[in-house]
Design a protein around this motif. Structure first.
Motif, PDB file in Angstrom:
ATOM      1  N   VAL A   1       0.889  -1.247  -0.019  1.00  0.00           N
ATOM      2  CA  VAL A   1       0.020   0.017  -0.016  1.00  0.00           C
ATOM      3  C   VAL A   1       1.039   1.166  -0.063  1.00  0.00           C
ATOM      4  CG1 VAL A   1      -1.768  -1.258   1.233  1.00  0.00           C
ATOM      5  CG2 VAL A   1       0.001   0.116   2.379  1.00  0.00           C
ATOM      6  N   SER A   2       0.286   2.481  -0.215  1.00  0.00           N
ATOM      7  CA  SER A   2       1.303   3.602  -0.274  1.00  0.00           C
ATOM      8  C   SER A   2       1.657   3.944   1.106  1.00  0.00           C
ATOM      9  CB  SER A   2       0.350   4.541  -0.851  1.00  0.00           C
ATOM     10  OG  SER A   2      -0.597   5.144   0.003  1.00  0.00           O
ATOM     11  N   SER A   3       2.758   4.813   1.262  1.00  0.00           N
ATOM     12  CA  SER A   3       3.030   5.318   2.388  1.00  0.00           C
ATOM     13  C   SER A   3       2.132   6.260   3.038  1.00  0.00           C
ATOM     14  CB  SER A   3       4.354   6.135   2.101  1.00  0.00           C
ATOM     15  OG  SER A   3       5.441   5.211   1.735  1.00  0.00           O
ATOM     16  N   LYS A   4       1.318   7.005   2.439  1.00  0.00           N
ATOM     17  CA  LYS A   4       0.275   7.621   2.705  1.00  0.00           C
ATOM     18  C   LYS A   4      -0.876   7.026   3.409  1.00  0.00           C
ATOM     19  CE  LYS A   4      -3.260  11.400   1.324  1.00  0.00           C
ATOM     20  NZ  LYS A   4      -3.879  12.022   0.156  1.00  0.00           N
ATOM     21  N   THR A   5      -1.120   5.722   2.905  1.00  0.00           N
ATOM     22  CA  THR A   5      -2.075   4.896   3.704  1.00  0.00           C
ATOM     23  C   THR A   5      -1.507   4.383   5.191  1.00  0.00           C
ATOM     24  OG1 THR A   5      -2.925   4.001   1.716  1.00  0.00           O
ATOM     25  CG2 THR A   5      -3.383   2.731   3.373  1.00  0.00           C
ATOM     26  N   ILE A   6      -0.485   3.917   5.122  1.00  0.00           N
ATOM     27  CA  ILE A   6       0.188   3.462   6.412  1.00  0.00           C
ATOM     28  C   ILE A   6       0.267   4.809   7.365  1.00  0.00           C
ATOM     29  CG2 ILE A   6       2.356   2.757   7.639  1.00  0.00           C
ATOM     30  CD1 ILE A   6       0.795   0.728   5.876  1.00  0.00           C
ATOM     31  N   GLN A   7       0.649   6.012   7.011  1.00  0.00           N
ATOM     32  CA  GLN A   7       0.775   7.176   7.619  1.00  0.00           C
ATOM     33  C   GLN A   7      -0.624   7.368   8.298  1.00  0.00           C
ATOM     34  OE1 GLN A   7       3.835   8.520   8.122  1.00  0.00           O
ATOM     35  NE2 GLN A   7       2.878   9.574  10.094  1.00  0.00           N
ATOM     36  N   ARG A   8      -1.660   7.247   7.471  1.00  0.00           N
ATOM     37  CA  ARG A   8      -3.032   7.240   7.957  1.00  0.00           C
ATOM     38  C   ARG A   8      -3.317   6.235   8.960  1.00  0.00           C
ATOM     39  NH1 ARG A   8      -8.844   6.516   4.446  1.00  0.00           N
ATOM     40  NH2 ARG A   8     -10.064   7.232   6.343  1.00  0.00           N
ATOM     41  N   ASP A   9      -2.960   5.171   8.731  1.00  0.00           N
ATOM     42  CA  ASP A   9      -3.041   4.134   9.761  1.00  0.00           C
ATOM     43  C   ASP A   9      -2.683   4.518  11.181  1.00  0.00           C
ATOM     44  OD1 ASP A   9      -4.059   2.246   8.113  1.00  0.00           O
ATOM     45  OD2 ASP A   9      -2.364   1.029   7.525  1.00  0.00           O
ATOM     46  N   PHE A  10      -1.425   5.042  11.333  1.00  0.00           N
ATOM     47  CA  PHE A  10      -0.933   5.399  12.593  1.00  0.00           C
ATOM     48  C   PHE A  10      -1.488   6.850  13.104  1.00  0.00           C
ATOM     49  CE2 PHE A  10       2.431   2.535  13.117  1.00  0.00           C
ATOM     50  CZ  PHE A  10       3.149   2.302  12.069  1.00  0.00           C
ATOM     51  N   ASN A  11      -1.883   7.908  12.150  1.00  0.00           N
ATOM     52  CA  ASN A  11      -2.398   9.047  12.528  1.00  0.00           C
ATOM     53  C   ASN A  11      -3.797   9.215  13.026  1.00  0.00           C
ATOM     54  OD1 ASN A  11       0.090  10.405  12.498  1.00  0.00           O
ATOM     55  ND2 ASN A  11      -0.077  10.811  10.293  1.00  0.00           N
ATOM     56  N   GLU A  12      -4.581   7.903  12.477  1.00  0.00           N
ATOM     57  CA  GLU A  12      -5.975   8.277  12.616  1.00  0.00           C
ATOM     58  C   GLU A  12      -6.626   6.778  13.160  1.00  0.00           C
ATOM     59  OE1 GLU A  12      -8.101   9.324   8.836  1.00  0.00           O
ATOM     60  OE2 GLU A  12      -6.341  10.971   8.502  1.00  0.00           O
ATOM     61  N   ARG A  13      -6.359   5.870  12.399  1.00  0.00           N
ATOM     62  CA  ARG A  13      -6.885   4.616  12.757  1.00  0.00           C
ATOM     63  C   ARG A  13      -6.228   3.963  14.204  1.00  0.00           C
ATOM     64  NH1 ARG A  13      -6.356   2.835   6.359  1.00  0.00           N
ATOM     65  NH2 ARG A  13      -8.366   3.773   5.759  1.00  0.00           N
ATOM     66  N   LEU A  14      -5.037   4.101  14.287  1.00  0.00           N
ATOM     67  CA  LEU A  14      -4.468   3.647  15.730  1.00  0.00           C
ATOM     68  C   LEU A  14      -4.308   4.738  16.667  1.00  0.00           C
ATOM     69  CD1 LEU A  14      -1.950   1.022  13.990  1.00  0.00           C
ATOM     70  CD2 LEU A  14      -3.840   0.723  14.852  1.00  0.00           C
ATOM     71  N   SER A  15      -4.669   5.989  16.716  1.00  0.00           N
ATOM     72  CA  SER A  15      -4.466   6.814  17.215  1.00  0.00           C
ATOM     73  C   SER A  15      -4.999   6.618  18.750  1.00  0.00           C
ATOM     74  CB  SER A  15      -5.107   8.381  16.869  1.00  0.00           C
ATOM     75  OG  SER A  15      -6.610   7.880  16.441  1.00  0.00           O
ATOM     76  N   ALA A  16      -6.052   5.731  19.120  1.00  0.00           N
ATOM     77  CA  ALA A  16      -6.461   5.576  20.352  1.00  0.00           C
ATOM     78  C   ALA A  16      -5.408   4.655  21.037  1.00  0.00           C
ATOM     79  CB  ALA A  16      -7.761   4.808  20.110  1.00  0.00           C
ATOM     80  N   PHE A  17      -4.465   4.304  20.589  1.00  0.00           N
ATOM     81  CA  PHE A  17      -3.562   3.518  21.224  1.00  0.00           C
ATOM     82  C   PHE A  17      -2.312   4.222  21.486  1.00  0.00           C
ATOM     83  CE2 PHE A  17      -5.476  -0.494  20.980  1.00  0.00           C
ATOM     84  CZ  PHE A  17      -6.432  -0.441  20.009  1.00  0.00           C
ATOM     85  N   HIS A  18      -1.535   3.877  22.536  1.00  0.00           N
ATOM     86  CA  HIS A  18      -0.336   4.731  22.946  1.00  0.00           C
ATOM     87  C   HIS A  18       0.781   4.663  22.079  1.00  0.00           C
ATOM     88  CE1 HIS A  18      -1.936   5.948  27.323  1.00  0.00           C
ATOM     89  NE2 HIS A  18      -2.782   5.099  26.557  1.00  0.00           N
TER      90      HIS A  18
END
Length: 312
Positions: free
Chosen positions: A38-55
């Motif tokens: 997948v694109s780097s933008k997609t992975i960055q979105r994973d960290f910034n949005e989809r996994l933001s609830a975790f520490h």
């Protein structure tokens, strides 16, 4: 099917990333984008949005889990999925109920991405919130209600009822209540002028068992359940093995994939709509009089169809 496949891939990717972070790994966006194609933008979105609830945090282009923090993988992921499913169910209800529940769930989840999709046709009763609050309080306090109710046979009439449960059958909302020492069912949207009283009443736990064993709103409280024996071809068998009807018991399961099963009901309309829906894959073996009702209704259907064809 494409959307489902995308959600499956996203959920798998997020679960794997989260598990590796929890194991102490430091992960780079570039390496993960190559690994998951997948694109780097997609992975960055994973960290910034989809996994933001975790520490998690980023340090020198590497993502890490905060020191001293870990998650119980199975428990946390299961809880997250449960919240996602609840959110999609409430979206199916729509209206004010969906809006309010989304706000509440957002406070718990702390993220907007939801990999779950459901298709539920649940009636919107947000315009009845005030009345439902009155009903709920009366159920909890075991106090009678005075109300007006409308149906096709009797028109509008006033009644004093003892509310027992608010239930949903096939997407529609009903109130199950005692009236004149009998259990009655009221379609909630036709209830009006609902007024609380101070008159209390006593009840028992039989209503819970009655609802648990009911198939749809046609159940009868004052009728002794009777057995219906049904044949299912291999197409229907797959479904009824996965999602058994209340009180369903399998009598025979053949090697060709067909089966015979029994269901206990209190009214023929608990099972007739199901048989009609599954024609020709289901057939009533006994009692024969249920087949007679279905045959007669099918004759009427085909006769009306022929008449309409002749007119056109």
């Amino acid at each position: 099917m494409g959307y489902k496949h995308d959600y499956d891939k996203i959920l798998t990717r997020l679960t794997m990333i989260l598990a590796r972070l929890n194991d102490g790994e430091s992960l780079s966006v570039k390496e993960l984008s190559e690994e998951f194609n997948v694109s780097s933008k997609t992975i960055q979105r994973d960290f910034n949005e989809r996994l933001s609830a975790f520490h998690i945090y980023q340090d020198k282009r590497k993502w890490k889990m905060q020191d001293g923090f870990s998650i119980e993988k199975t428990k946390s992921l299961q809880e997250q999925l449960v919240l996602d499913i609840i959110e999609k169910i409430t979206e199916g209800i729509g209206g004010k109920f969906a809006t309010t529940s989304h706000k509440l769930l957002s406070k718990i989840k702390n993220e907007d991405f939801n990999p779950i999709y459901t298709k539920l046709n649940i009636e919107d009763i947000s315009d009845k919130f005030n009345e439902i609050q009155v009903i709920e309080k009366a159920i909890k306090d075991k106090t009678e209600l005075e109300c007006s109710y409308e149906n096709e046979r009797e028109g509008v009439f006033k009644a004093t009822i003892q509310p027992l449960k608010i239930v949903n059958y096939e997407g529609f909302w009903y109130l199950v209540a005692f009236r004149d020492e009998r259990i009655q069912k009221y379609y909630i949207k036709t209830l009006s002028n609902i007024q609380p009283t101070t008159q209390t009443f006593e009840t028992d736990d039989e209503i819970e068992e009655l609802l648990e064993n009911s198939i749809n709103i046609w159940f009868k409280a004052d009728i002794e359940p009777f057995k219906v024996r049904i044949y299912a071809d291999k197409i229907a068998t797959k479904y009824f093995k996965r999602r058994a009807l209340p009180t369903q018991t399998i009598e025979t399961l053949s090697q060709d994939g067909t089966m015979e099963f029994n269901v206990k009901i209190t009214d023929e309309m608990e099972i007739i709509p199901i048989i009609k829906y599954w024609i020709p894959h289901l057939r009533v073996l006994e009692p024969e009089w249920i087949n007679d009702i279905i045959d007669e209704e099918l004759k009427i259907y085909f006769n009306n169809r022929e008449l309409n064809s002749d007119r056109s």
